[in-house]
Write an enzyme that holds these catalytic residues in place. Structure first.
Site, mmCIF file in Angstrom:
data_model
loop_
_atom_site.group_PDB
_atom_site.id
_atom_site.type_symbol
_atom_site.label_atom_id
_atom_site.label_comp_id
_atom_site.label_asym_id
_atom_site.label_seq_id
_atom_site.Cartn_x
_atom_site.Cartn_y
_atom_site.Cartn_z
ATOM 1 N N ASP A 26 0.824 -1.218 0.000
ATOM 2 C CA ASP A 26 0.000 0.000 0.000
ATOM 3 C C ASP A 26 0.857 1.267 0.000
ATOM 4 O O ASP A 26 1.956 1.282 0.544
ATOM 5 C CB ASP A 26 -0.894 -0.016 1.251
ATOM 6 C CG ASP A 26 -1.947 1.058 1.200
ATOM 7 O OD1 ASP A 26 -2.273 1.535 0.096
ATOM 8 O OD2 ASP A 26 -2.449 1.432 2.272
ATOM 9 N N ASN A 74 -10.736 -3.243 -6.193
ATOM 10 C CA ASN A 74 -9.902 -2.302 -6.954
ATOM 11 C C ASN A 74 -10.403 -2.027 -8.375
ATOM 12 O O ASN A 74 -9.947 -1.081 -9.019
ATOM 13 C CB ASN A 74 -8.442 -2.777 -7.010
ATOM 14 C CG ASN A 74 -7.691 -2.572 -5.711
ATOM 15 O OD1 ASN A 74 -6.773 -3.301 -5.374
ATOM 16 N ND2 ASN A 74 -8.084 -1.560 -4.941
HETATM 17 C C1 FPP Z 1 -2.182 0.072 -3.198
HETATM 18 O O1 FPP Z 1 -1.675 1.397 -3.209
HETATM 19 C C2 FPP Z 1 -1.634 -0.652 -4.337
HETATM 20 C C3 FPP Z 1 -2.367 -1.252 -5.324
HETATM 21 C C4 FPP Z 1 -3.834 -1.269 -5.322
HETATM 22 C C5 FPP Z 1 -1.717 -1.914 -6.473
HETATM 23 C C6 FPP Z 1 -0.449 -2.670 -6.143
HETATM 24 C C7 FPP Z 1 0.193 -3.051 -7.406
HETATM 25 C C8 FPP Z 1 1.532 -3.175 -7.587
HETATM 26 C C9 FPP Z 1 2.521 -3.032 -6.496
HETATM 27 C C10 FPP Z 1 2.098 -3.448 -8.944
HETATM 28 C C11 FPP Z 1 1.530 -4.603 -9.738
HETATM 29 C C12 FPP Z 1 1.742 -5.937 -9.191
HETATM 30 C C13 FPP Z 1 2.547 -6.915 -9.673
HETATM 31 C C14 FPP Z 1 2.345 -8.287 -9.205
HETATM 32 C C15 FPP Z 1 3.666 -6.679 -10.606
HETATM 33 P P1 FPP Z 1 -2.685 2.608 -3.423
HETATM 34 O O2 FPP Z 1 -2.789 2.865 -4.871
HETATM 35 O O3 FPP Z 1 -3.984 2.318 -2.730
HETATM 36 O O4 FPP Z 1 -1.901 3.758 -2.696
HETATM 37 P P2 FPP Z 1 -2.537 4.987 -1.905
HETATM 38 O O5 FPP Z 1 -3.269 4.403 -0.721
HETATM 39 O O6 FPP Z 1 -1.346 5.766 -1.503
HETATM 40 O O7 FPP Z 1 -3.436 5.722 -2.868
#
Ligand code: FPP
Length: 247
Positions: A26, A74
């Protein structure tokens, strides 16, 4: 050199390390925002961190690493963000197909992947076929994964077996239920890490987290370093796990 030796000395011995570590990746969006970059740049940086941390976990002797890449919720994000995450997954899959055997990493997935676009699903199947031939640390990626959805899927399977007369309700115990979850072949979850200063499970590994130790840090996922992973290992080793008993 001396500093390196000191850092290694602080690491808990292998028998005090977790066998199975979960991570909620996250903070990608906030990382990007702080740099005036699009959120998708945060996910790209986050996927690099994922590669680094997975290799590091393997080097620390962790048997299973399970990460949350995309939840059942998501899909509500803007289309360009969803598409960017699907692209990162495709890129990671192509790499993994080539590198799993060399790296000693076995990739698998949690969640309902049947909804993925056909080319991505084909890559998942190809990676799965390679993974079956590889020995090493198991890296499980939660994609279109939700803990409640996973529990519901298991409950439906059990209900169907009962309805078909193959199972009596009183035969349902924790072991049988666990065997129907996406994590069935993995050791019990020992340590669950959540970066980015949030204190929630966000529908990740709800059943499995029952006795996991929780580790929270303010570091945003793209900045999560191998040293931070080692700090989580040290914190884990210092915990007293009683599983509801007394010490
Ligand atoms: C949460 O941060 C993250 C996600 C919903 C996506 C995670 C994806 C990756 C790390 C990359 C793709 C995966 C692979 C397997 C290569 P957020 O976007 O909710 O962050 P925020 O809370 O700061 O907005």
């Amino acid at each position: 050199m001396r500093r390196q030796a000191k850092a290694a000395a602080q690491l808990p011995p292998p028998e005090q390390r977790p066998r199975h570590v979960g991570i909620i990746m996250d903070g990608n969006g906030r990382w990007a925002k702080r740099r005036a970059l699009p959120r998708t740049a945060g996910h790209a940086a986050g996927s690099e961190t994922f590669r680094r941390v997975a290799t590091h976990a393997r080097d620390r002797g962790i048997q299973a690493l399970t990460v949350y890449a995309f939840s059942t919720e998501n899909w509500r994000r803007p289309k360009d963000e969803v598409d960017a995450i699907l692209d990162l997954l495709a890129r990671y899959l192509r790499e993994a197909i080539q590198s799993m055997a060399r790296d000693g990493v076995r990739l698998r997935f949690l969640g309902d992947l049947s909804v993925l676009p056909a080319p991505l699903l084909a890559l998942v199947r190809e990676a799965d076929a390679v993974a079956r031939t590889v020995e090493g640390m198991v890296v499980s990626v939660g994609f279109n994964y939700g803990g409640r959805d996973e529990i519901l899927r298991a409950a439906r399977t059990l209900s169907a077996r009962c309805q078909a007369g193959l199972l009596a309700p009183e035969q349902i115990d924790e072991a049988l239920f666990s065997s129907l979850l996406d994590t069935a072949p993995l050791p019990p979850l020992d340590l669950l890490i959540r970066p980015s200063g949030e204190f929630r499970l966000s529908n990740f590994l709800l059943w499995q987290a029952a006795y996991a130790e929780l580790y929270f840090t303010n570091v945003l996922w793209p900045d999560f370093s191998p040293a931070e992973f080692d700090r989580a290992l040290s914190a884990f080793a210092a915990r007293e796990r009683r599983y509801g008993g007394v010490s």
